[in-house]
Design a protein around this motif. Structure first.
Motif, PDB file in Angstrom:
ATOM      1  N   LYS A   1      -8.839   1.341  -3.105  1.00  0.00           N
ATOM      2  CA  LYS A   1      -8.578   2.023  -1.842  1.00  0.00           C
ATOM      3  C   LYS A   1      -8.510   1.019  -0.706  1.00  0.00           C
ATOM      4  O   LYS A   1      -9.165  -0.014  -0.730  1.00  0.00           O
TER       5      LYS A   1
ATOM      6  N   ALA B   1     -10.006   9.586  -4.149  1.00  0.00           N
ATOM      7  CA  ALA B   1      -8.925   8.842  -3.498  1.00  0.00           C
ATOM      8  C   ALA B   1      -7.608   9.602  -3.412  1.00  0.00           C
ATOM      9  O   ALA B   1      -6.650   9.105  -2.830  1.00  0.00           O
TER      10      ALA B   1
ATOM     11  N   THR C   1       0.844  -1.196   0.000  1.00  0.00           N
ATOM     12  CA  THR C   1       0.000   0.000   0.000  1.00  0.00           C
ATOM     13  C   THR C   1       0.875   1.241   0.000  1.00  0.00           C
ATOM     14  O   THR C   1       2.012   1.217   0.462  1.00  0.00           O
TER      15      THR C   1
ATOM     16  N   GLU D   1     -14.361   4.422   2.424  1.00  0.00           N
ATOM     17  CA  GLU D   1     -14.863   5.781   2.540  1.00  0.00           C
ATOM     18  C   GLU D   1     -14.351   6.666   1.399  1.00  0.00           C
ATOM     19  O   GLU D   1     -13.232   6.479   0.921  1.00  0.00           O
ATOM     20  N   GLN D   2     -15.173   7.615   0.986  1.00  0.00           N
ATOM     21  CA  GLN D   2     -14.745   8.593  -0.018  1.00  0.00           C
ATOM     22  C   GLN D   2     -14.143   9.787   0.725  1.00  0.00           C
ATOM     23  O   GLN D   2     -14.717  10.870   0.792  1.00  0.00           O
ATOM     24  N   ASP D   3     -12.941   9.565   1.264  1.00  0.00           N
ATOM     25  CA  ASP D   3     -12.358  10.542   2.182  1.00  0.00           C
ATOM     26  C   ASP D   3     -11.184  11.292   1.584  1.00  0.00           C
ATOM     27  O   ASP D   3     -10.473  12.001   2.298  1.00  0.00           O
ATOM     28  N   GLY D   4     -10.965  11.164   0.266  1.00  0.00           N
ATOM     29  CA  GLY D   4      -9.853  11.864  -0.360  1.00  0.00           C
ATOM     30  C   GLY D   4     -10.328  12.961  -1.284  1.00  0.00           C
ATOM     31  O   GLY D   4     -11.526  13.182  -1.467  1.00  0.00           O
TER      32      GLY D   4
ATOM     33  N   GLY E   1      -4.672  11.513  -2.121  1.00  0.00           N
ATOM     34  CA  GLY E   1      -4.214  11.732  -0.753  1.00  0.00           C
ATOM     35  C   GLY E   1      -4.522  10.600   0.200  1.00  0.00           C
ATOM     36  O   GLY E   1      -4.204  10.674   1.384  1.00  0.00           O
ATOM     37  N   THR E   2      -5.134   9.512  -0.304  1.00  0.00           N
ATOM     38  CA  THR E   2      -5.478   8.375   0.566  1.00  0.00           C
ATOM     39  C   THR E   2      -4.589   7.176   0.242  1.00  0.00           C
ATOM     40  O   THR E   2      -3.885   7.143  -0.771  1.00  0.00           O
ATOM     41  N   ARG E   3      -4.665   6.167   1.103  1.00  0.00           N
ATOM     42  CA  ARG E   3      -3.841   4.965   0.941  1.00  0.00           C
ATOM     43  C   ARG E   3      -4.553   3.988   0.007  1.00  0.00           C
ATOM     44  O   ARG E   3      -5.750   3.721   0.152  1.00  0.00           O
TER      45      ARG E   3
ATOM     46  N   ILE F   1       0.447   5.958  -0.788  1.00  0.00           N
ATOM     47  CA  ILE F   1      -0.464   7.107  -0.917  1.00  0.00           C
ATOM     48  C   ILE F   1      -0.576   7.531  -2.379  1.00  0.00           C
ATOM     49  O   ILE F   1       0.436   7.705  -3.065  1.00  0.00           O
TER      50      ILE F   1
ATOM     51  N   THR G   1      -9.550   1.732   2.365  1.00  0.00           N
ATOM     52  CA  THR G   1     -10.845   1.876   3.030  1.00  0.00           C
ATOM     53  C   THR G   1     -11.914   2.155   1.980  1.00  0.00           C
ATOM     54  O   THR G   1     -11.613   2.537   0.851  1.00  0.00           O
TER      55      THR G   1
END
Length: 673
Positions: free
Chosen positions: A392, A372, A321, A396-399, A374-376, A323, A394
């Protein structure tokens, strides 16, 4: 106190990762990252002499899922000790040799034989334990904690390679194997899946531990079997006997299994497997080395967790994994816009990775990567190609959002989405498309214009306004000599190479055109069948689809290409300037008594003495049919160095293989088999 805090932190962290990996089938980190933390915990426990009650080093497997019936194994399913380098592997062997010598010194009348070894692939799927009573499959389970697993009989029955009945009817046996999803099956599944699967290991595990067997069936899993863990009516003297029993009872056994009397040969075999690994159609993360003699296994016995007579040799991870930092967009020769991801630099399979492919906008959507940045993300590298982002970590749509372009990044033209791809339709005035088409046209497998490069194509485009391959045949000495870094010799050499290319055969010319969805083998089929450029250009979809390896999509691409007025004009211009594009003359006929006459042959891997192109010509001259894919109709496979999935399929289908290039050349020369 610092050591204790670190112990507690590692135990908590690893148990969290194990829960997500084994119980939820939602891994948070790669195997490589988990192994590093696990090894740190093992070292810290050895240093402090402290093992916490919840430490993952004290158990073999994960917890049971609710909803499955527990199954107690008739014989324990052991985990394996691991060696991550050759020194650790040698240490394992030295310990085994010492134990054998100690036993023999105390039992001179019944000594154990000198150790011999079997090497098997270590599959990366889900362990299966199958129970057969009087020849019928009565239970199937996961490994669980090694003593009790989860009953998954209904799920396992959907795997077509698992026999529901076997010839052996003398009591009860338990057979161990690995449930897997082939990589080609995974790729095909993800083409249409609403929720694409991140990798083959999780795809297999998720399917087998799904309460709905229909979901399992949709994944089209397979399985390899490698051990009889329990039997109340049969014993084996060595590993060969046991594998023969499995084969005789219709269990699928992997073809890559080898036996060795020398431990040096074991090490050599491991190196060969690691070289072959990228070409396999399934995941492996190492190899397993076992002592073959069953009585020796019984004498060596087990530690609290591992058999002393076997060890797992771990390979460098191909998946990890990192970023996702940014996405850029590149223009190809067909106008297709391809996203390229830049990731935080990470070591993977022996190299530093910073760029990864994302294929197309449809791929981004399917893999839940739209938000995505900025996310892992999970990445995978195989076959020495640019790594691929799998998805991704995770859900979640957190990026940050990946913004799709609406105009071509090179020429500014409006983009069109066709299917999963974005296209720039400005093919006549979009520089990357033009440069790529001309470079492809001049490449070795196409018109083979010597010394020509992408840099040359770009210079000719920028300074001499070369916009299509036909323009190459209008170049003259005065044009070239005024270019930067073009002296008389270089100018004359290029002009001569362009002149020489006019006599390339029809197959090379068709490949040089860059017809969408066609490769070298397809254009050769066209040339061999029609033997005339005009006939190819006027062929209908119906005429094309009867040819081998040409389906409806390829046929439509060919017809559409030659119906385009711009393409027609470019071809006519080249013909007017002296390009011949003639089919090669037919030979007098094959040698009547050739070993290859009438055989369907597939070439794979690198042939150092002949090269595959020359080998194909020699074979065809001898009356063989050379094809690009292995099937039940294939008579023979010629496997050179680093042969890939075609060799694997040939072995699985039982097709004869020639791997000795000297032997192949002797047969070509008419020497006896």
């Amino acid at each position: 106190m610092d050591a204790m805090q670190r112990l507690e932190g590692l135990v908590e962290q690893l148990n969290q990762y194990s829960y997500h990996y084994y119980t939820l089938d939602q891994p948070l980190v790669s195997d490589k990252e988990y192994d590093l933390l696990y090894d740190e915990l093992v070292a810290l426990e050895a240093e402090t002499g402290i093992t916490l009650p919840a430490s993952p080093t004290g158990r073999v497997g994960g917890e049971l899922l609710k909803g499955f019936t527990p199954h107690r194994h008739l014989s324990p399913l052991w985990s394996l000790d691991k060696a991550q380098n050759e020194d650790q592997l040698q240490s394992w062997n030295n310990r085994a040799i010492k134990l054998i010598a100690d036993y023999n010194s105390k039992n001179p009348d019944t000594p154990l034989p000198s150790p011999s070894y079997v090497v098997e692939l270590k599959f990366d799927g889900l362990t299966l334990n199958l129970t057969y009573t009087d020849g019928k499959l009565v239970q199937a389970s996961t490994r669980g904690n090694g003593a009790v697993g989860e009953g998954i009989l209904a799920q396992v029955k959907t795997i077509k390679s698992v026999p529901l009945t076997i010839p052996y009817h003398n009591g009860t046996i338990e057979v161990q194997g690995e449930g897997i999803m082939n990589l080609s099956v995974l790729a095909k599944y993800n083409e249409t899946a609403l929720e694409p699967l991140k990798n083959a290991r999780n795809a297999a595990a998720g399917a087998l531990r799904n309460l709905n067997p229909r979901t399992t069936a949709e994944r089209k899993l397979s399985a390899f079997f490698y051990n009889v863990g329990y039997s109340d009516g049969i014993q084996y003297s060595d590993h060969r006997e046991m594998m023969a029993f499995l084969k005789d009872n219709r269990f699928k056994v992997n073809p890559y299994i080898s036996y060795h009397d020398s431990f040096d040969h074991v090490v050599q075999e491991l190196r060969l497997i690691e070289e072959r690994r990228p070409s396999l159609d399934y995941l492996i993360d190492g190899a397993v080395i076992k002592i073959t003699d069953m009585r020796t296994r019984e004498v060596l016995g087990y530690t609290d967790k591992f058999p002393r007579w076997a060890v797992a040799f771990k390979f460098e991870a191909e998946e990890t994994t990192t970023i996702l930092e940014s996405v850029s967009w590149n223009v190809g020769r067909t106008g297709k816009i391809t996203p390229l991801a830049k990731v935080e630099a990470v070591e993977l399979a022996g190299v530093t990775v910073q760029n990864c492919t994302l294929n197309n906008v449809g791929d981004i959507e399917r893999k839940n990567l739209k938000f995505a940045l900025g996310t892992r993300v999970f990445i995978r590298r195989s076959n020495d190609v640019i790594p691929e982002i799998l998805g991704k970590v995770t859900e979640e749509q957190d990026g940050e959002e990946i913004v799709y372009p609406v105009v071509c990044p090179a020429c500014g033209s409006q983009l069109e989405q066709r299917g999963a791809h974005l296209f720039c339709n400005n093919r006549l005035d979009c520089k990357p498309q033009i440069v790529a088409r001309i470079t492809h046209f001049a490449s070795r497998d196409a018109m083979d214009i010597e010394t020509f490069s992408e840099k040359t194509a770009e210079q000719l485009h920028d300074e001499l306004h070369i916009h299509e391959p036909a323009d190459l045949y209008t170049l003259n000495f005065d044009d070239l000599i005024k270019l930067d870094r073009f002296g008389e010799k270089k100018a004359n050499n290029l002009l001569q190479a362009i002149e020489d290319s006019k006599s390339r055969d029809l197959g090379s010319f068709l490949f040089a055109l860059g017809i969408p969805n066609t490769g070298k083998s397809t254009t050769k089929v066209l040339a061999d069948h029609f033997c005339d450029l005009s006939a190819v250009m006027s062929a209908t979809i119906e005429e094309l689809t009867v040819l081998p390896d040409i389906g409806g999509i390829v046929a439509e691409s060919i017809v559409s290409y030659f119906a385009d007025p711009d393409m027609q004009a470019g071809i006519q211009k080249m013909l007017a300037l002296g390009v011949e594009a003639k089919a090669p003359e037919k030979s007098a006929g094959p040698i009547a008594d050739s070993f290859f006459t009438g055989k369907t042959v597939v070439l794979t891997g690198t042939l150092h003495q002949l090269g595959r192109d020359e080998a194909a010509k020699r074979l065809e001259a001898l009356g063989a049919k050379v094809t690009g894919s292995v099937s039940k109709k294939t008579d023979l496979v010629i496997a050179g160095e680093k042969a890939g999935s075609k060799l694997t399929k040939a072995v699985e289908l039982g097709i004869p293989v020639i791997e000795d290039e000297d032997e192949f050349i002797r047969l070509l020369n008419g020497e006896k088999e």
